[in-house]
Write a protein that holds these residues in place. Structure first.
Motif, PDB file in Angstrom:
ATOM      1  N   LEU A  18       0.846  -1.191   0.000  1.00 53.06           N
ATOM      2  CA  LEU A  18       0.000   0.000   0.000  1.00 53.06           C
ATOM      3  C   LEU A  18       0.877   1.234   0.000  1.00 53.06           C
ATOM      4  CD1 LEU A  18      -2.833   1.337   0.306  1.00 53.06           C
ATOM      5  CD2 LEU A  18      -2.493   1.173   2.789  1.00 53.06           C
ATOM      6  N   SER A  19       0.651   2.101  -0.981  1.00 53.89           N
ATOM      7  CA  SER A  19       1.366   3.369  -1.069  1.00 53.89           C
ATOM      8  C   SER A  19       0.342   4.467  -1.292  1.00 53.89           C
ATOM      9  CB  SER A  19       2.375   3.351  -2.231  1.00 53.89           C
ATOM     10  OG  SER A  19       2.970   4.624  -2.399  1.00 53.89           O
ATOM     11  N   SER A  20       0.012   5.189  -0.215  1.00 53.98           N
ATOM     12  CA  SER A  20      -1.007   6.235  -0.285  1.00 53.98           C
ATOM     13  C   SER A  20      -2.308   5.628  -0.803  1.00 53.98           C
ATOM     14  CB  SER A  20      -0.535   7.387  -1.168  1.00 53.98           C
ATOM     15  OG  SER A  20      -1.436   8.468  -1.123  1.00 53.98           O
ATOM     16  N   GLN A  21      -2.802   6.066  -1.972  1.00 49.52           N
ATOM     17  CA  GLN A  21      -4.071   5.540  -2.478  1.00 49.52           C
ATOM     18  C   GLN A  21      -3.906   4.377  -3.433  1.00 49.52           C
ATOM     19  OE1 GLN A  21      -2.466   8.244  -3.582  1.00 49.52           O
ATOM     20  NE2 GLN A  21      -3.533   9.239  -5.259  1.00 49.52           N
ATOM     21  N   HIS A  22      -2.694   3.890  -3.627  1.00 44.58           N
ATOM     22  CA  HIS A  22      -2.464   2.773  -4.544  1.00 44.58           C
ATOM     23  C   HIS A  22      -2.215   1.476  -3.777  1.00 44.58           C
ATOM     24  CE1 HIS A  22      -1.537   6.187  -7.301  1.00 44.58           C
ATOM     25  NE2 HIS A  22      -2.174   5.406  -8.149  1.00 44.58           N
ATOM     26  N   LEU A  23      -2.881   0.402  -4.206  1.00 41.57           N
ATOM     27  CA  LEU A  23      -2.752  -0.910  -3.583  1.00 41.57           C
ATOM     28  C   LEU A  23      -2.385  -1.942  -4.635  1.00 41.57           C
ATOM     29  CD1 LEU A  23      -3.271  -2.831  -1.095  1.00 41.57           C
ATOM     30  CD2 LEU A  23      -5.604  -3.084  -1.977  1.00 41.57           C
ATOM     31  N   ALA A  24      -1.394  -2.770  -4.322  1.00 39.80           N
ATOM     32  CA  ALA A  24      -0.959  -3.818  -5.249  1.00 39.80           C
ATOM     33  C   ALA A  24      -0.947  -5.162  -4.540  1.00 39.80           C
ATOM     34  CB  ALA A  24       0.437  -3.504  -5.794  1.00 39.80           C
ATOM     35  N   ARG A  25      -1.285  -6.208  -5.307  1.00 40.69           N
ATOM     36  CA  ARG A  25      -1.211  -7.572  -4.792  1.00 40.69           C
ATOM     37  C   ARG A  25      -0.362  -8.413  -5.723  1.00 40.69           C
ATOM     38  NH1 ARG A  25      -6.085 -12.094  -3.770  1.00 40.69           N
ATOM     39  NH2 ARG A  25      -4.675 -13.764  -3.129  1.00 40.69           N
ATOM     40  N   PHE A  26       0.564  -9.171  -5.123  1.00 39.25           N
ATOM     41  CA  PHE A  26       1.428 -10.075  -5.872  1.00 39.25           C
ATOM     42  C   PHE A  26       1.190 -11.499  -5.405  1.00 39.25           C
ATOM     43  CE2 PHE A  26       3.403  -5.968  -6.000  1.00 39.25           C
ATOM     44  CZ  PHE A  26       3.946  -5.868  -7.266  1.00 39.25           C
ATOM     45  N   LYS A  27       1.078 -12.412  -6.349  1.00 38.91           N
ATOM     46  CA  LYS A  27       0.901 -13.825  -6.035  1.00 38.91           C
ATOM     47  C   LYS A  27       2.204 -14.403  -5.491  1.00 38.91           C
ATOM     48  CE  LYS A  27      -1.176 -16.114  -9.321  1.00 38.91           C
ATOM     49  NZ  LYS A  27      -1.515 -16.579 -10.686  1.00 38.91           N
ATOM     50  N   ARG A  28       2.125 -15.615  -4.990  1.00 41.75           N
ATOM     51  CA  ARG A  28       3.286 -16.262  -4.388  1.00 41.75           C
ATOM     52  C   ARG A  28       4.478 -16.324  -5.338  1.00 41.75           C
ATOM     53  NH1 ARG A  28       5.910 -17.207   0.040  1.00 41.75           N
ATOM     54  NH2 ARG A  28       4.277 -18.310   1.174  1.00 41.75           N
ATOM     55  N   GLY A  68       5.315 -14.151  -7.495  1.00 43.51           N
ATOM     56  CA  GLY A  68       5.790 -12.822  -7.858  1.00 43.51           C
ATOM     57  C   GLY A  68       4.987 -12.132  -8.931  1.00 43.51           C
ATOM     58  N   THR A  69       4.001 -12.815  -9.505  1.00 44.26           N
ATOM     59  CA  THR A  69       3.165 -12.215 -10.539  1.00 44.26           C
ATOM     60  C   THR A  69       2.253 -11.157  -9.928  1.00 44.26           C
ATOM     61  OG1 THR A  69       3.151 -14.284 -11.793  1.00 44.26           O
ATOM     62  CG2 THR A  69       1.461 -12.660 -12.334  1.00 44.26           C
ATOM     63  N   ARG A  70       2.216 -10.004 -10.539  1.00 44.08           N
ATOM     64  CA  ARG A  70       1.325  -8.956 -10.041  1.00 44.08           C
ATOM     65  C   ARG A  70      -0.106  -9.296 -10.415  1.00 44.08           C
ATOM     66  NH1 ARG A  70       1.063  -3.148 -12.712  1.00 44.08           N
ATOM     67  NH2 ARG A  70      -0.646  -4.226 -13.775  1.00 44.08           N
ATOM     68  N   LEU A  71      -0.954  -9.475  -9.411  1.00 41.64           N
ATOM     69  CA  LEU A  71      -2.351  -9.803  -9.660  1.00 41.64           C
ATOM     70  C   LEU A  71      -3.151  -8.555  -9.987  1.00 41.64           C
ATOM     71  CD1 LEU A  71      -4.453 -12.032  -9.766  1.00 41.64           C
ATOM     72  CD2 LEU A  71      -4.881 -11.660  -7.325  1.00 41.64           C
ATOM     73  N   TYR A  72      -2.885  -7.476  -9.264  1.00 43.36           N
ATOM     74  CA  TYR A  72      -3.550  -6.214  -9.578  1.00 43.36           C
ATOM     75  C   TYR A  72      -2.777  -5.036  -8.991  1.00 43.36           C
ATOM     76  CZ  TYR A  72      -5.687  -6.565  -4.842  1.00 43.36           C
ATOM     77  OH  TYR A  72      -5.898  -6.687  -3.495  1.00 43.36           O
ATOM     78  N   LEU A  73      -3.007  -3.878  -9.538  1.00 40.59           N
ATOM     79  CA  LEU A  73      -2.519  -2.601  -9.024  1.00 40.59           C
ATOM     80  C   LEU A  73      -3.644  -1.604  -9.248  1.00 40.59           C
ATOM     81  CD1 LEU A  73      -0.437  -0.628  -7.914  1.00 40.59           C
ATOM     82  CD2 LEU A  73       0.517  -0.423 -10.215  1.00 40.59           C
ATOM     83  N   ILE A  74      -4.269  -1.145  -8.168  1.00 38.31           N
ATOM     84  CA  ILE A  74      -5.464  -0.327  -8.284  1.00 38.31           C
ATOM     85  C   ILE A  74      -5.317   0.970  -7.492  1.00 38.31           C
ATOM     86  CG2 ILE A  74      -7.007  -2.292  -8.636  1.00 38.31           C
ATOM     87  CD1 ILE A  74      -7.714  -2.127  -5.676  1.00 38.31           C
ATOM     88  N   GLN A  75      -6.176   1.922  -7.822  1.00 37.29           N
ATOM     89  CA  GLN A  75      -6.250   3.172  -7.080  1.00 37.29           C
ATOM     90  C   GLN A  75      -7.506   3.146  -6.222  1.00 37.29           C
ATOM     91  OE1 GLN A  75      -5.447   6.735  -9.281  1.00 37.29           O
ATOM     92  NE2 GLN A  75      -6.561   8.049  -7.842  1.00 37.29           N
ATOM     93  N   LEU A  76      -7.344   3.371  -4.944  1.00 36.53           N
ATOM     94  CA  LEU A  76      -8.447   3.322  -3.999  1.00 36.53           C
ATOM     95  C   LEU A  76      -9.221   4.637  -3.982  1.00 36.53           C
ATOM     96  CD1 LEU A  76      -6.452   1.734  -1.045  1.00 36.53           C
ATOM     97  CD2 LEU A  76      -8.052   0.539  -2.540  1.00 36.53           C
ATOM     98  N   PRO A  77     -10.480   4.605  -3.557  1.00 36.15           N
ATOM     99  CA  PRO A  77     -11.263   5.838  -3.407  1.00 36.15           C
ATOM    100  C   PRO A  77     -10.910   6.551  -2.108  1.00 36.15           C
ATOM    101  CG  PRO A  77     -12.607   3.978  -2.778  1.00 36.15           C
ATOM    102  CD  PRO A  77     -11.304   3.402  -3.292  1.00 36.15           C
ATOM    103  N   LEU A  78      -9.652   6.464  -1.697  1.00 38.07           N
ATOM    104  CA  LEU A  78      -9.146   7.080  -0.476  1.00 38.07           C
ATOM    105  C   LEU A  78      -7.864   7.823  -0.819  1.00 38.07           C
ATOM    106  CD1 LEU A  78      -9.485   3.974   1.890  1.00 38.07           C
ATOM    107  CD2 LEU A  78     -11.117   5.849   1.683  1.00 38.07           C
ATOM    108  N   ARG A  79      -7.888   9.125  -0.652  1.00 38.87           N
ATOM    109  CA  ARG A  79      -6.687   9.908  -0.962  1.00 38.87           C
ATOM    110  C   ARG A  79      -5.628   9.740   0.121  1.00 38.87           C
ATOM    111  NH1 ARG A  79      -2.589  11.521  -1.901  1.00 38.87           N
ATOM    112  NH2 ARG A  79      -1.880  13.394  -2.980  1.00 38.87           N
ATOM    113  N   TYR A  80      -6.066   9.593   1.365  1.00 43.06           N
ATOM    114  CA  TYR A  80      -5.156   9.425   2.495  1.00 43.06           C
ATOM    115  C   TYR A  80      -5.488   8.114   3.202  1.00 43.06           C
ATOM    116  CZ  TYR A  80      -4.524  14.397   1.627  1.00 43.06           C
ATOM    117  OH  TYR A  80      -4.273  15.608   1.018  1.00 43.06           O
ATOM    118  N   THR A  81      -4.484   7.276   3.400  1.00 48.97           N
ATOM    119  CA  THR A  81      -4.686   5.991   4.057  1.00 48.97           C
ATOM    120  C   THR A  81      -3.832   5.909   5.313  1.00 48.97           C
ATOM    121  OG1 THR A  81      -2.993   4.983   2.630  1.00 48.97           O
ATOM    122  CG2 THR A  81      -5.289   4.802   1.928  1.00 48.97           C
ATOM    123  N   TYR A  82      -4.269   5.073   6.248  1.00 49.03           N
ATOM    124  CA  TYR A  82      -3.589   4.952   7.536  1.00 49.03           C
ATOM    125  C   TYR A  82      -3.257   3.486   7.814  1.00 49.03           C
ATOM    126  CZ  TYR A  82      -5.360   9.684   8.280  1.00 49.03           C
ATOM    127  OH  TYR A  82      -5.646  11.015   8.143  1.00 49.03           O
TER     128      TYR A  82
END
Length: 254
Positions: free
Chosen positions: A124-134, A136-150
């Motif tokens: 998780l980097s700010s509003q961007h979230l990425a998931r990688f499979k076991r 190493g393949t990137r399953l997705y890279l998406i932009q969240l409806p959240l500008r600021y994440t905690y």
């Protein structure tokens, strides 16, 4: 026999912490998580050289360590020819939103990570979230409806990701839920001022046993929710915050 004792190997006391090899280091480490396979996955400054300034701070990335504190490959399978060629001719240190499969390094240092029960890695980097499979393949890279994440992303039993934050146009915290394939994003728990159950709690945790969601904050703030987002418990401090928020909203609307 002193001579025999002299020939014995020296045994360093480690107390379960730093091994005698001294290879284990969390210097410049920004975040870490334990993989189900027993390795430790960290997000660290990778020391990429900067030709203009002579500094080694331009790149951050994954560093995986085994139980002995020794660095091991980040992914069990090596990148294919296409990925290698893409890295060769592309930006050697890409922005986070440009990362691809078999991520090794990017320019963003403020990244939090989580490893799911199946070994998937979530970044998780700010509003961007990425998931990688076991592998190493990137399953997705998406932009969240959240500008600021905690905090870090939390993974539930179904492989869905929960992220706490708020959009740029509002400071009202809420919990977003991302489906396991990254194709569906919804607000699981809205703010109390929007008819939901979350207030000023800014730390998120999910029970791996039953999926119970815990939202915590400073000074005794605590709320718990079912896996479906239904409110279970509110601490006295959180209840007081909610009353204050509602009173401020009422006065603002007068």
């Amino acid at each position: 026999d002193p001579a025999f004792q002299h020939r014995q190997p020296v045994r360093h006391r480690t107390d379960g912490r730093q091994p005698p090899s001294g290879k284990f280091s969390l210097k410049d480490c920004r975040d870490l998580a334990q993989d189900p396979d027993g390795t430790l996955l960290t997000w660290q400054c990778r020391g990429t050289a900067d030709e203009e300034f002579g500094m080694k701070r331009s790149g951050f990335g994954l560093v995986r360590l085994n139980a002995n504190g020794e660095r091991v490959p980040n992914w069990p399978e090596s990148p294919g020819f296409k990925t290698k060629m893409g890295n060769l001719f592309g930006d050697k240190v890409p922005q986070f939103e440009q990362i691809r499969s078999h991520l090794d390094e990017c320019r963003e240092g403020d990244v939090t990570l989580t490893v799911g029960p199946d070994g998937s890695t979530y970044l998780l980097s700010s509003q961007h979230l990425a998931r990688f499979k076991r592998d190493g393949t990137r399953l997705y890279l998406i932009q969240l409806p959240l500008r600021y994440t905690y905090g870090r992303p939390c993974v539930d039993r179904e492989g869905c990701v929960l992220v706490l934050g708020h959009p740029s146009e509002s400071s009202r915290l809420r919990i977003a839920r991302v489906s396991s394939d990254g194709k569906q994003i919804s607000i699981l728990v809205a703010n109390v001022l929007d008819g939901g159950g979350l207030c000023k709690e800014d730390v998120l945790a999910v029970s791996p046993r039953d999926g119970t969601i815990y939202a915590l904050g400073y000074g005794g703030r605590l709320r718990s929710f079912t896996a479906q987002g239904l409110l279970l418990h509110v601490s006295p401090t959180s209840r007081k915050n909610e009353e204050e928020e509602r009173e401020e909203l009422r006065k603002a609307e007068e």
